[in-house]
Scaffold this active site. Structure first.
Site: not given
Length: 621
Positions: A353-354, A395, A461
């Site tokens: 995730g980010w 990411e 995304m």
């Protein structure tokens, strides 16, 4: 381009380690008394230690005392040694004292009495990194043997399944070993004991056709001690019209939603909400987000939310409250209950995730070791039945997100290849990836076609293209399906991203179209149409510039569409978001492109009756 996953910022961040349980080894056990065998049988008591949380400079520990004898226990006291630098800082449910590095935990007035077969736990917070040694319970061996140093059995070998039918399966396993001899074996189905046998085979019956089950085995010695559980074997019973895990869903399409571990806090969004909204019956897959990536390994993201949080009857999928001593609590146990209601539902554990993508660069240096760590965590016997595979959300490989990565264009392929080799063909392996279709953009930085060879699909995304990180605008829809006149950046739309991935060689059927269950907005806007100026981000419930669809649909209803998505102008606020109508159009487009389906971020942004999930479900039919 800003991150295509800004809503994945954690609202509550705690670095934790995977739950580890330790029955202290014989070398660490020192008995002060050797009672007669008959007396030991009557008063046998054991103590086991577990580190339930670890935040680097400190940890949370738990001792569990069990009366394995035939007479009641009136009091208990656990003694152990910590190495220099490790100590207890606070405790509950016991009085904990020390003399230098020697520690003692004694019962309180209300929890000293233990009936035969009963157990009690007390916990503490500690500092340092050491582990306890020299354990004694009431002055005797912590393992409960009548001879100090009697060790627990080893783990049996991983069971093998055979003779699988609609309603039964035969299991067999390599025997465990023990210094005093193995008495019998517990057979566990989905983490619960279903039988105790003396041999190394068992046939489980009364199962449901077309259903997934997970089996492990645990040995018990002649002193009544249980050893660690074996590895797990997954079984899918025949019949029942079950779908193939790699190609499920409406018309063979995937409808996948993300469930966030931090949503159980401020949002108070629980797995039960998936059931009461009707969403669980409409999705084919759930991604549980997020596990962390640290030191080149998969680690837990929030062990309290994942495995320890106690659910009340009102918040539980089953309608039954968790007990303090059950083996598994938290969201994992609730997802297990959800799968019991929806046998064809598949759940993946998503990592990264980010916020946590920075660890993938280290992981890419040794893909095999990374894959091993992920497999051991996802397939931990305590929750192996909950998960049907792994999703990685890097990411971004060889590009910049919260941090910049320079692992090279082949790094993602190396990780996905190693994960597939380790997880095999019976588990799902997927990845969330960028939708930056601009010239020289993120898609061009990585060999996504090569990595796709080892994956079941990509979650592309296709949202967060534009937002109020550009505080003065121009206003633009954050999830345009196509380009349009005046778009601030060419290539920042779903169609261009999908086209670029296809051109690179990614099969259409291995791509899912992304939908955001939220809007992005600006304030200080005077122009209804996109392209206006602003003074900053619009107010949001949890973060400026972002708001759930369930709020926006009434707070600022859409009054225009552009590029296949909706926007709304109310007062001086300008928002863009998807509605059931625009989602229906996007699903038609996804089918026309031959895509494998759709996914969304994330469940809690939907209405209480799951209208956006329903729109995806209807649109994919």
């Amino acid at each position: 381009m800003r991150s295509s996953d800004v809503p994945r910022r954690r609202l509550r961040h705690r670095t934790t380690a995977a739950l580890t349980t330790l029955l202290l080894p014989a070398a660490a056990l020192v008995g002060l008394a050797t009672p007669s065998h008959a007396a030991a049988e009557a008063t046998a008591v054991t103590a086991t230690y577990a580190k339930t949380q670890d935040w680097g400079s400190g940890f949370e520990g738990k001792w569990t005392i069990k009366n394995s004898g035939t007479t009641a226990l009136s009091s208990w006291a656990v003694e152990w040694d910590f190495p220099t630098g490790t100590k207890v800082t606070s405790a509950w449910d016991a009085t904990v004292t020390n003399s230098a590095n020697h520690w003692t935990g004694k019962n309180l007035s209300w929890n000293g009495s233990l009936a035969p077969g009963a157990s009690i736990s007390f916990g503490f917070n500690g500092s340092g990194t050491g582990a306890p040694t020299g354990c004694k319970i009431n002055g005797a061996s912590c393992d409960g043997g009548d001879v100090p140093g009697d060790t627990a059995p080893s783990a049996p070998g991983t069971p093998a399944a055979s003779a699988v039918t609609d309603t039964s399966v035969k299991l067999s396993w390599p025997a465990a070993t023990d210094d005093k001899g193995v008495k019998n074996y517990d057979v566990l189905r989905d983490g619960a004991t279903v039988a105790t046998v003396t041999g190394t085979t068992y046939t489980d019956t009364g199962l449901t056709a077309g259903t997934d089950y997970s089996y492990t085995v645990q040995a018990r010695d002649t002193a009544g001690q249980t050893g660690p559980v074996s590895g797990s074997v997954k079984v899918h019973t025949t019949g029942g019209g079950g779908t193939d895990p790699g190609n499920p869903g409406t018309g063979g399409k995937v409808n996948l939603g993300y469930f966030t571990d931090w949503g159980v806090y401020g949002r108070q969004y629980y797995p039960k909400n998936l059931e009461t909204s009707g969403s669980a019956a409409k999705v084919t897959h759930i991604n549980y987000a997020f596990g962390n990536v640290q030191g080149g390994k998969c680690t837990m993201g929030d062990s309290y939310a994942d495995t320890d949080m106690a659910y009340t009857a009102a918040n539980s999928v089953s309608g039954q409250a968790d007990t303090w001593d059950q083996p598994l609590r938290g969201a994992f146990n609730q997802l297990r209950q959800l799968k019991a209601k929806h046998p064809n539902l598949k759940i993946l554990w998503s990592f990264g995730g980010w916020t946590w993508s920075g660890g993938f660069g280290e992981a890419a240096k040794n893909p095999a070791a990374f894959a091993d760590s992920c497999y051991n965590l996802v397939e931990d016997p305590r929750w192996a039945d909950v998960f049907d595979g792994i999703d990685i959300d890097w990411e971004y490989p060889n590009a910049c997100g919260l941090t910049c990565d320079t692992s090279g264009p082949a790094a993602l392929k190396g990780l996905t290849s190693a994960l597939r080799a380790k997880f095999g063909t019976k588990n799902l392996v997927t990845a969330a990836i960028t939708a930056d279709g601009s010239a020289g953009g993120k898609i061009e930085k990585t060999d996504y076609a090569g990595a796709a060879q080892s994956l079941d699909w990509y979650n592309v995304m296709t949202y967060d293209f534009f937002g109020a990180w550009d505080a003065k605008g121009p206003t633009a829809p954050h999830s345009p399906l196509t380009s349009y006149n005046g778009i601030p950046q060419q290539g920042f739309d779903s169609a261009d991203a999908i086209a670029k991935l296809k051109a690179q060689g990614v099969p259409a059927a291995k791509m899912l179209l992304g939908i955001g269950f939220y809007g992005r907005g600006w304030t200080g806007v005077t122009q209804k149409e996109p392209g206006g100026t602003a003074t900053g981000p619009a107010a949001g419930t949890y973060e400026q510039g972002i708001e759930d669809y369930k709020v926006l649909k009434t707070k600022c209803p859409s009054n225009g569409t552009i590029a296949g998505t909706a926007y709304a102008f109310c007062g001086s606020d300008w928002w863009s978001y998807d509605t059931p109508a625009t989602i229906g159009s996007k699903m038609s487009w996804a089918k026309s492109q031959g895509l494998g389906g759709a996914f969304f971020w994330e469940f809690s942004g939907d209405t209480a009756n799951g209208e956006l999930v329903g729109a995806i479900d209807s649109g994919l039919k």
